[in-house]
Design an enzyme around this catalytic site. Structure first.
Site, PDB file in Angstrom:
ATOM      1  N   CYS A 146       0.740  -1.219  -0.103  1.00 12.27           N
ATOM      2  CA  CYS A 146      -0.033  -0.107  -0.097  1.00 12.27           C
ATOM      3  C   CYS A 146       0.853   1.178  -0.105  1.00 12.27           C
ATOM      4  O   CYS A 146       0.856   2.038  -0.798  1.00 12.27           O
ATOM      5  CB  CYS A 146      -0.981   0.036   1.296  1.00 12.27           C
ATOM      6  SG  CYS A 146      -2.100  -1.474   0.969  1.00 12.27           S
ATOM      7  N   HIS A 147       1.660   1.464   0.867  1.00 15.49           N
ATOM      8  CA  HIS A 147       2.450   2.843   1.122  1.00 15.49           C
ATOM      9  C   HIS A 147       4.062   2.199   1.231  1.00 15.49           C
ATOM     10  O   HIS A 147       4.763   3.146   1.809  1.00 15.49           O
ATOM     11  CB  HIS A 147       1.971   3.539   2.207  1.00 15.49           C
ATOM     12  CG  HIS A 147       0.484   3.595   1.949  1.00 15.49           C
ATOM     13  ND1 HIS A 147      -0.422   2.969   2.710  1.00 15.49           N
ATOM     14  CD2 HIS A 147      -0.286   4.503   1.380  1.00 15.49           C
ATOM     15  CE1 HIS A 147      -1.765   3.136   2.525  1.00 15.49           C
ATOM     16  NE2 HIS A 147      -1.591   4.134   1.704  1.00 15.49           N
ATOM     17  N   GLY A 148       4.433   1.126   1.062  1.00 14.24           N
ATOM     18  CA  GLY A 148       5.894   0.813   0.832  1.00 14.24           C
ATOM     19  C   GLY A 148       6.542   0.790   2.312  1.00 14.24           C
ATOM     20  O   GLY A 148       7.766   1.240   2.227  1.00 14.24           O
TER      21      GLY A 148
END
Lengths: 426, 170
Positions: free
Chosen positions: B134-136
């Site tokens: 999703c956001h690394g």
């Protein structure tokens, strides 16, 4: 409202109006003096009202077939699509209607930004608008959860987890929002209830928004105060009604194009897979209209600060009437602001683009620069620009520069205008 | 004098009324707020027993506990060594691997990224542990956050080994 002394022509009308002055209201709305130079950017208020009614009507019908239960929701949406008479049409209108609603609201907001419609004495109209916009986002988000697809589930998970960033009470708030330890059936049922409620709250706020608008009257492309009624104004009906109707027709062509030719282009294929709490889709992306804020959220490496930045990006708009220090409303007479305005438009579009891309490498860098610029625009550029910018002369009235032929003779500088206005106020 | 006195008595009545009203409204609103908290049926699903006999070294299974995924990973010696050789200074949320497991071979933790709640993918990322798409956020072989926006390590739930092949979570 100066038309309180309206008398209905018929006897029964008068009898009714004496008891409930609805006819006075209708007369006010019909005769309402509107600046005669309103361009097509001013037609989006009417378009937005249409969008809201469309969402309420299609939503009501969908609610007759939808079942808010994690075991049945996905199937009930497919049932609407395949079995219910015209169910596919109603659902596609509702789903694309949300996108069209946001398209129109963004144009409406950016029109305000260009022509300075948020400035005194229209601050309350503007703030009511921001609240409507926030409620729209809440409604759209909860509505997106209802089909209980993969994006529904994981979008709900990510957005509700935003609240867990709040120190100390964050976890408790998240659990409270969920009604459990993860997004599950209690979450779905309450989102459904709220999704049904919010449009009616919006409807109430729209009434206030229009009421507040009708106190000072419309701003206009030239951004000057005008005498109402005068030869600068036309009655709302039929002039504005017919113009709004024509604009709505053009808007409906675009609307219909999405509904009938590419109804799923604005959605995500992953949402046709039923929600699975054990598998996160490889790439979670919110709906297009939330992308700029999503980019801001991801551009900050710290969880709490990311959430703070995202909410600030919206809430900063509430302070806009006071952040913009310029006394001249319309960007037409503000050569520098006009340029910064378009830079902001591009900045928001860039944020939207990088919001849809993975948060890494160059995209992340661009997102950070664009986020920083977004805040710089509102917190530094606008206050400083209003005090230092040399504005072009603004006309004394809408008609005069045109009717007089020699435009310059009847123009004054912005400062003169304000002085004379101050004098007239005593 | 009497005028002033009467005013004070009236103020008292106003204050008392407002206070009683506030308490009443608070008491009436609380059930409306609290009904949104986890209900009895949700709380009842508090623990889960898992048979882990079929998990081979290097494999990982995901089970559901309270509606949340729990990763049960049987780590290889290499992965254990890797997790234990990291100096605590390098960690964003310093925790020793020894403190995160009851049995070095078995890593049991909530499979939920501490950023915004996605399920990280196993055997991915720069630290060969988990990677949240999703956001690394990158996690290591002990489930500790190493890179990305997540603030803390993946959470270790309460669990016990009932016997060699069974774990009870919760």
């Amino acid at each position: 409202m100066s038309d309180n002394n309206y008398t209905p022509p018929s006897k029964i009308g008068k009898w009714f109006n004496d008891r409930l002055p609805l006819l006075t209201l209708a007369n006010h709305l019909t005769d309402y003096p509107t600046p005669k130079n309103l361009n097509y950017w001013w037609t989006f208020g009417g378009i937005l009202t249409f969008c809201l009614i469309t969402q309420i009507v299609t939503g009501l019908v969908l609610a007759m077939h939808y079942i808010a239960d994690t075991k049945l929701a996905f199937a009930s949406v497919e049932h609407i699509m395949r079995d219910v008479n015209y169910g596919w049409l109603i659902r596609y209108v509702h789903a694309n209607g949300a996108s069209m609603f946001f398209l129109a609201v963004y144009i409406h907001i950016f029109r305000s930004l260009f022509y300075g419609s948020y400035k005194s004495p229209r601050e309350i109209i503007w703030i009511l608008g921001i609240i409507i916009y926030l409620l729209m986002m809440a409604a759209a988000f909860m509505g997106y959860v209802l089909p209980w697809g993969q994006m529904s589930y994981w979008g709900a998970t990510v957005i509700t987890n935003l609240f867990s960033a709040i120190p100390l009470i964050g976890e408790g708030i998240t659990t409270w929002l969920w009604g459990g330890y993860s997004v599950d059936n209690p979450t779905l049922t309450r989102f459904y209830a709220l999704h049904y409620l919010i449009p009616f709250l919006i409807l109430g706020l729209v009434v206030l928004h229009i009421w507040a608008l009708h106190v000072p009257g419309n701003n206009n492309p030239v951004g000057i105060e005008i005498k109402k009624p005068s030869n600068d104004t036309v009655p709302f009906h039929p002039y504005i009604v017919i113009k709004d109707a024509f604009a709505l027709l053009l808007f409906l062509i675009i609307f219909a194009f999405f509904v009938f030719y590419t109804p799923n282009i604005l959605g995500h294929a992953d949402n046709y897979i039923e929600a699975n709490p054990l598998v996160t889709p490889a790439h979670i992306v919110p709906e297009w209209y939330l992308l700029p804020f999503y980019a801001i959220l991801r551009s900050v490496p710290d969880k709490l600060m990311g959430v703070v930045a995202m909410f600030s990006a919206i809430l900063i708009l509430v302070a806009l009437p006071w952040l913009d220090t310029s006394k001249v409303r319309s960007a037409i007479f503000r050569p520098l602001y006009k340029q910064f305005y378009w830079i902001l438009v591009i900045d928001v579009l860039i944020l939207g683009y990088v919001g849809a891309m993975p948060a890494e490498g160059l995209y992340l860098l661009v997102a950070r620069v664009a986020t920083a610029y977004y805040f710089i625009h509102f917190l530094i550029i606008l206050p400083v620009l209003g005090l230092t910018e040399k504005t072009n002369p603004i006309p004394l009235s809408i008609s005069e520069p045109v009717l007089a032929g020699t435009a310059m003779a009847t123009r004054s500088t912005g400062e003169d205008k304000i002085e004379s206005k101050l004098k007239s106020l005593g | 004098m009497s005028d002033k006195k009467q005013k004070n008595r009236r103020d008292f009545i106003f204050t008392a009324t407002a206070t009683a009203g506030a308490v009443g409204v608070g008491a009436a609103v609380w059930p409306l707020v609290d009904q949104m908290n986890p209900d009895a049926s949700v709380k009842a699903l508090a623990s889960t027993e898992v048979d882990i006999s079929s998990v081979k070294p290097g494999q990982s299974i995901t089970v559901v506990w309270r509606g949340k995924p729990v990763f049960i990973k049987r780590r290889t010696q290499e992965e254990i060594d890797k997790a234990r050789s990291v100096s605590l200074d390098e960690l964003k949320h310093p925790e020793k691997d020894e403190d995160r497991v009851k049995n070095a071979e078995w890593l049991v933790m909530l499979g939920i990224c501490t950023h915004l709640g996605c399920v990280p993918l196993s055997d991915k990322g720069e630290y060969d542990g988990w990677f949240c798409p999703c956001h690394g956020s990158h996690y290591d072989t002990s489930g500790r956050i190493r890179k990305g926006p997540a603030p803390i390590n993946m959470e270790v739930p309460e669990y016990v080994f009932l016997d060699e092949n069974t774990i009870k979570i919760g």
